[in-house]
Every structure is written in structure tokens, then in C-alpha cells.
Design an enzyme around this catalytic site. Structure first.
Site, PDB file in Angstrom:
ATOM      1  N   ASP A  45      -8.041  -5.558   0.471  1.00  9.89           N
ATOM      2  CA  ASP A  45      -8.591  -6.215  -0.771  1.00  9.89           C
ATOM      3  C   ASP A  45      -8.066  -7.648  -0.510  1.00  9.89           C
ATOM      4  O   ASP A  45      -8.345  -8.445  -1.466  1.00  9.89           O
ATOM      5  CB  ASP A  45      -8.442  -5.706  -2.169  1.00  9.89           C
ATOM      6  CG  ASP A  45      -9.388  -4.706  -2.171  1.00  9.89           C
ATOM      7  OD1 ASP A  45     -10.522  -4.770  -1.668  1.00  9.89           O
ATOM      8  OD2 ASP A  45      -9.173  -3.547  -2.635  1.00  9.89           O
ATOM      9  N   HIS A 100       0.962  -1.258  -0.116  1.00  4.01           N
ATOM     10  CA  HIS A 100       0.016   0.028   0.048  1.00  4.01           C
ATOM     11  C   HIS A 100       0.824   1.126   0.270  1.00  4.01           C
ATOM     12  O   HIS A 100       1.912   1.214   0.582  1.00  4.01           O
ATOM     13  CB  HIS A 100      -0.829  -0.037   1.322  1.00  4.01           C
ATOM     14  CG  HIS A 100      -1.949   0.991   1.245  1.00  4.01           C
ATOM     15  ND1 HIS A 100      -2.101   2.220   1.268  1.00  4.01           N
ATOM     16  CD2 HIS A 100      -3.355   0.775   0.668  1.00  4.01           C
ATOM     17  CE1 HIS A 100      -3.105   2.936   1.033  1.00  4.01           C
ATOM     18  NE2 HIS A 100      -4.156   1.850   0.685  1.00  4.01           N
TER      19      HIS A 100
HETATM   20  N1  ACO Z   1       4.324  -7.740  -4.617  1.00  4.05           N
HETATM   21  C1  ACO Z   1       5.698  -7.776  -4.957  1.00  4.05           C
HETATM   22  N2  ACO Z   1       6.269  -6.507  -4.831  1.00  4.05           N
HETATM   23  C2  ACO Z   1       5.844  -5.260  -4.483  1.00  4.05           C
HETATM   24  C3  ACO Z   1       4.435  -5.544  -4.409  1.00  4.05           C
HETATM   25  C4  ACO Z   1       3.707  -6.535  -4.381  1.00  4.05           C
HETATM   26  N3  ACO Z   1       2.223  -6.678  -3.958  1.00  4.05           N
HETATM   27  N4  ACO Z   1       3.943  -4.119  -4.037  1.00  4.05           N
HETATM   28  C5  ACO Z   1       4.945  -3.218  -4.018  1.00  4.05           C
HETATM   29  N5  ACO Z   1       6.148  -4.014  -4.276  1.00  4.05           N
HETATM   30  C6  ACO Z   1       7.445  -3.714  -4.380  1.00  4.05           C
HETATM   31  C7  ACO Z   1       7.681  -2.950  -5.859  1.00  4.05           C
HETATM   32  O1  ACO Z   1       8.196  -3.950  -6.951  1.00  4.05           O
HETATM   33  C8  ACO Z   1       8.811  -2.002  -5.402  1.00  4.05           C
HETATM   34  O2  ACO Z   1       9.972  -2.672  -5.452  1.00  4.05           O
HETATM   35  P1  ACO Z   1      11.414  -1.628  -5.835  1.00  4.05           P
HETATM   36  O3  ACO Z   1      11.707  -0.634  -4.922  1.00  4.05           O
HETATM   37  O4  ACO Z   1      12.541  -2.496  -5.765  1.00  4.05           O
HETATM   38  O5  ACO Z   1      11.081  -0.867  -7.202  1.00  4.05           O
HETATM   39  C9  ACO Z   1       8.564  -1.680  -3.875  1.00  4.05           C
HETATM   40  O6  ACO Z   1       7.582  -2.729  -3.373  1.00  4.05           O
HETATM   41  C10 ACO Z   1       7.668  -0.387  -3.899  1.00  4.05           C
HETATM   42  O7  ACO Z   1       6.345  -0.501  -4.667  1.00  4.05           O
HETATM   43  P2  ACO Z   1       5.827   0.634  -5.518  1.00  4.05           P
HETATM   44  O8  ACO Z   1       4.925   0.190  -6.646  1.00  4.05           O
HETATM   45  O9  ACO Z   1       6.759   1.694  -5.597  1.00  4.05           O
HETATM   46  O10 ACO Z   1       4.673   1.240  -4.327  1.00  4.05           O
HETATM   47  P3  ACO Z   1       3.537   1.944  -4.442  1.00  4.05           P
HETATM   48  O11 ACO Z   1       3.376   2.781  -3.128  1.00  4.05           O
HETATM   49  O12 ACO Z   1       3.765   3.154  -5.496  1.00  4.05           O
HETATM   50  O13 ACO Z   1       2.411   1.013  -4.765  1.00  4.05           O
HETATM   51  C11 ACO Z   1       0.645  -0.571  -4.604  1.00  4.05           C
HETATM   52  C12 ACO Z   1       1.514   0.593  -3.866  1.00  4.05           C
HETATM   53  C13 ACO Z   1       0.294  -0.111  -6.157  1.00  4.05           C
HETATM   54  C14 ACO Z   1      -0.610  -0.811  -3.977  1.00  4.05           C
HETATM   55  C15 ACO Z   1       1.467  -1.587  -4.851  1.00  4.05           C
HETATM   56  O14 ACO Z   1       1.979  -2.233  -3.569  1.00  4.05           O
HETATM   57  C16 ACO Z   1       1.008  -3.076  -5.570  1.00  4.05           C
HETATM   58  O15 ACO Z   1       1.061  -2.816  -6.920  1.00  4.05           O
HETATM   59  N6  ACO Z   1       0.241  -3.887  -4.894  1.00  4.05           N
HETATM   60  C17 ACO Z   1      -0.535  -4.790  -5.399  1.00  4.05           C
HETATM   61  C18 ACO Z   1      -1.938  -4.415  -6.050  1.00  4.05           C
HETATM   62  C19 ACO Z   1      -2.740  -4.522  -5.032  1.00  4.05           C
HETATM   63  O16 ACO Z   1      -3.198  -4.958  -4.072  1.00  4.05           O
HETATM   64  N7  ACO Z   1      -3.581  -2.868  -5.010  1.00  4.05           N
HETATM   65  C20 ACO Z   1      -4.622  -2.651  -4.004  1.00  4.05           C
HETATM   66  C21 ACO Z   1      -4.249  -1.356  -3.270  1.00  4.05           C
HETATM   67  S1  ACO Z   1      -5.231  -1.002  -1.893  1.00  4.05           S
HETATM   68  C22 ACO Z   1      -6.577  -0.268  -2.593  1.00  4.05           C
HETATM   69  O17 ACO Z   1      -6.482   0.225  -3.746  1.00  4.05           O
HETATM   70  C23 ACO Z   1      -7.831  -0.471  -1.881  1.00  4.05           C
END
Ligand code: ACO
Length: 399
Positions: free
Chosen positions: A337, A279
Site C-alpha cells: 500500500d 508487515h
Molecule cells: N513505523 C514505525 N515503527 C513500526 C512500524 C512502522 N510502520 N511498523 C512496525 N513498527 C515497529 C513497532 O513499533 C514495533 O516496535 P517494538 O518492537 O519496539 O515494539 C515493531 O516494529 C514491530 O511492530 P508490530 O506492530 O509488533 O508488528 P506487527 O507484525 O504486529 O505489525 C503492521 C505489522 C501492523 C503492518 C505494522 O508494521 C504497521 O502498523 N504498519 C503501518 C501500517 C501499514 O502500513 N499497514 C498495512 C499493512 S499491509 C496490508 O494490510 C495490505
């Protein structure tokens, strides 16, 4: 508070912050999040207390009016919502223009947007009464439209709302029953869906809410703005995650395959992410995920599904991920979720509908933010700056 506008006027400086990771776009008194401590409050009330003690419509009243309703106020509000659950009969015809296999979110974008064509004489954004009327219409009609999307995709007749049922019972009947059934609400399942709606009701300046605010800042009507929010919510990184989680669990299928998927999620050359994990704001735990896990347990027990394969798989995946160095280092925890899809699945709701149900809960948050923004005397049209990376000036050669 840094007065960014005067700083810009004096120095010409502006911030470059892709994804708005540390830039506030507005002031808001609706929802407070402390991502480090895992705290979420609506209008100052902790989410745990709201989920335990309130109904979704009480939470809607709170988000819209800043205070929880007393007995008279909630009765009047429930009555008003109930009186607006029906959609204009012409709306039924819209559905016939869509393919039966269209994604419900695609239909939602079309049909909710079209509501502005029905209420154009009652959506003066500068009139508080019109703004309240639009909020009530949206909260009341979105569940009817969501249920119609489902019925349309299965070729079943639309179910009209039934006024003697409460908000969630009415939705479950429109969604899951047929005209041939006597619908008997199960209080445990009704409470579970009510809780899902409470947990999704608002989450301050998330992508879809920011989209609603940006659309509304130009003076666009609320139905159009909420439609913009629905479109944004659809993405898998946002509201599409609940559907994606269930699909991921179905794909993993067996506890023995979890390690393989954890490795895939850690592989930088693989775009796969563990859906329902991570998140932007919560870096300790998502308080909604804990409540959702409890609800999941209650629902599965009620339905005699405590040995549910999907739930066991989800618990095991969570356990393994939380012990993994990659997930620990990146502070990735289950979000709301992660478990909501399992609950919805157990309620008999197809995964294609999950994001539309998220939209149903979030409608009140979107409309509360829109209203707060319109009422703010300092409100300006949203207009982010950009860092230009294109060509410097050049001339077309004389031909
Ligand atoms: N699985 C594996 N790696 C992940 C995940 C994941 N679910 N989420 C983040 N990471 C990693 C990224 O690859 C990134 O790695 P890096 O630093 O080596 O590049 C790091 O963690 C940070 O991720 P970002 O995408 O930069 O973080 P951001 O805060 O922008 O994204 C997000 C948050 C979009 C929710 C992300 O965690 C994600 O894509 N999760 C999966 C989708 C999901 O569950 N979304 C629901 C969100 S809650 C909602 O909307 C109600």
C-alpha cells in the site's frame, strides 16, 4: 503436523498466542507466502508472473477454481460476471439513508451486508452451485457498489454498468465518468488498476480473511461474512493503510521534513508509524511493493506526471527509511500500500475511496477462503480460547 486437538484433550494444554503470530488456524491450498524470502504465490503461480501475464478476472478464476482458465473458460466466466454487475434497484434506495459525507467503507458495510436480503433463496452454503453463484454475485457487484459510494458522496447520478466494457473499464467508467461523458478507456491506466486488483486479490490468513473465515465457520451466509471482512479491512493497520499513506505524504509535504517524520516513527512515546511500512509476514521485502512501484512509474509517465511531487517524496522517504538503523533492525520495508495510493490518486480516485478499492480486489480472496472452508469436511466453528485474567470467584456480601 502437531495434532493440537488431541494434545489439548490429553493434557488440557493450550497455546497463548495474541495476534496469532505463530498459530495456524486452518489448512489452505490457495496462497503461499514466504515472508523471509519475499515470495508470494497464488495456487503455486508467482505473483510477478500473474501481474505481468494475467488479467484480474483470470486471477479470480484461478483463486476460485485452483487452475488458470483456458480460452473458453475465461470467456464463460467473464460473461457470467458481466451478467451480474447490476445491483437490485431497491439497493439504490439504501444509499439515501446514509449521510453524503459518510465514509465509503461505512456504506460498503451496510450495502454489501444487505445483499443477503436479496438472495436469501440462493445462498445454501451446502450447495456448491449456490456458493459459486454467491461468489460471482459478489465479484460482479462489489465494483458497482464501490462506484455508487463515490457517486453518492459527490451528489452525482449513479452510472449503470456497461456490458461491452471489461471488468476494470466498466468500474472506471462507473466511478469516474458522468452520463454526459463519452468514456474512453486508457489501456495503461486500466492495466494499472487491473494490477492493483491482482496484487490485492489474496494474502492468506490476514486479519480480514481470518475474520471472514471465523464469521463463516458458524454457517453465516457469504454476504454477511464478506461484510465482516470489509469491516476488518477498514482499520488503518490493514486496508486503511493506503489512504493513510497518501494523507501522510500530503502532511509531510516536503522532502526537507522527512527526517522529522522518521524521528516521530521511531519515538516510542509517539503513536505515529510510517504508514505503508512494515508487515507481519514480510521481513525482507513485500514483492507486491516492487510491482506497485513499477506500476506507479508507468502511470505517472503515461500521464506526463513523472515529476510528480508525491512520487518523488515517496521515493525519497523509502530511500531514507531503508538506510535507517531502526527500520533495518526491525525489518520494516514498504508494503503493497505504500505506492498503491499514489497510483490511485493519479487515476483521479479520491483517497477516501482507496480502501473500498482494496476491498474490491480482496473480495475474491475472501470468497475463495470462505468456499474452501465450507467445503472442508474437518471444518469446525472457530472458537479461540482465552487466558482469563479477571477476578477469582467471590461472593456478593450479604446486604
Ligand atoms: N513505523 C514505525 N515503527 C513500526 C512500524 C512502522 N510502520 N511498523 C512496525 N513498527 C515497529 C513497532 O513499533 C514495533 O516496535 P517494538 O518492537 O519496539 O515494539 C515493531 O516494529 C514491530 O511492530 P508490530 O506492530 O509488533 O508488528 P506487527 O507484525 O504486529 O505489525 C503492521 C505489522 C501492523 C503492518 C505494522 O508494521 C504497521 O502498523 N504498519 C503501518 C501500517 C501499514 O502500513 N499497514 C498495512 C499493512 S499491509 C496490508 O494490510 C495490505
Amino acid at each position: 503436523v502437531l495434532d493440537v486437538q488431541s494434545l489439548y484433550k490429553q493434557t488440557g494444554m493450550f497455546t497463548f498466542d495474541p495476534g496469532f503470530t505463530s498459530t495456524a488456524s486452518c489448512r489452505s491450498a490457495i496462497t503461499y507466502i514466504d515472508g523471509e524470502a519475499g515470495i508470494l504465490m497464488y495456487r503455486g503461480y508467482p505473483i510477478e508472473q500473474l501481474a505481468e501475464q494475467c488479467t484480474f478476472l483470470e486471477v479470480c478464476y484461478l483463486l476460485l477454481n485452483s487452475e488458470l482458465p483456458n480460452e473458453t473458460e475465461i470467456k464463460a466466466f467473464e460473461h457470467e460476471i458481466t451478467m451480474h454487475t447490476m445491483v437490485h434497484d431497491q439497493v439504490n434506495l439504501f444509499f439515501r439513508g446514509f449521510r453524503r459525507d459518510a465514509h465509503p467503507m461505512a456504506i460498503m458495510v451496510g450495502v454489501v451486508g444487505a445483499l443477503s436480503a436479496f438472495y436469501h433463496d440462493a445462498m445454501d452454503i451446502h450447495s456448491k452451485a449456490d456458493r459459486q453463484g454467491c461468489a460471482v454475485r459478489l465479484i460482479a457487484k462489489v465494483p458497482t457498489i464501490v462506484a455508487m459510494c463515490h457517486k453518492y458522496s459527490t451528489g452525482m447520478p449513479f452510472m449503470y454498468p456497461k456490458n461491452k466494457l471489461n471488468y476494470v473499464e466498466n468500474f472506471m467508467r462507473m466511478m469516474l465518468a458522468t452520463p454526459c461523458d463519452e468514456y474512453e478507456p486508457n489501456p495503461v491506466l486500466v492495466r494499472a488498476l487491473d494490477r492493483i486488483l491482482i496484487l490485492h486479490a489474496d494474502h492468506e490468513q490476514n486479519a480480514s480473511t481470518s475474520t471472514v473465515r471465523l464469521a463463516g465457520s458458524s454457517g453465516a451466509n457469504p454476504f454477511a461474512c464478506i461484510t465482516a471482512g470489509i469491516a476488518c479491512l477498514w482499520g488503518a493497520a490493514h486496508g486503511g493503510a493506503n489512504e493513510a499513506v497518501l494523507n501522510m505524504l500530503l502532511e509531510i509535504d516536503n522532502v526537507s521534513r522527512i527526517g522529522q517524520y522518521i524521528d516521530k516513527a521511531k519515538d516510542k512515546n509517539d503513536p505515529f508509524r510510517l504508514m505503508g511500512f512494515g508487515h507481519r509476514v514480510y521481513k525482507n521485502h513485500d514483492p507486491r511493493a516492487k510491482l506497485m512501484r513499477e506500476t506507479c512509474h508507468e502511470v505517472l509517465t503515461e500521464l506526463g506526471l513523472h515529476d510528480d511531487k508525491m512520487f518523488k517524496l515517496a521515493l525519497e522517504l523509502e530511500r531514507i527509511a531503508l538506510e535507517d538503523d531502526y527500520f533495518i533492525a526491525k525489518k520494516l520495508y514498504p508494503n503493497v500500500d505504500y505506492y498503491s495510493g499514489i497510483v490511485l490518486h493519479a487515476l483521479g480516485i479520491p483517497s477516501k475511496m482507496f480502501t473500498a478499492i482494496f476491498a474490491m480486489g480482496r473480495t475474491v480472496g475472501w470468497v475463495s477462503h470462505w468456499d474452501e472452508m465450507i467445503a472442508d469436511p474437518d471444518q469446525k466453528i472457530g472458537r479461540p480460547r482465552q487466558l482469563y485474567t479477571g477476578q477469582t470467584r467471590r461472593d456478593i456480601p450479604i446486604r
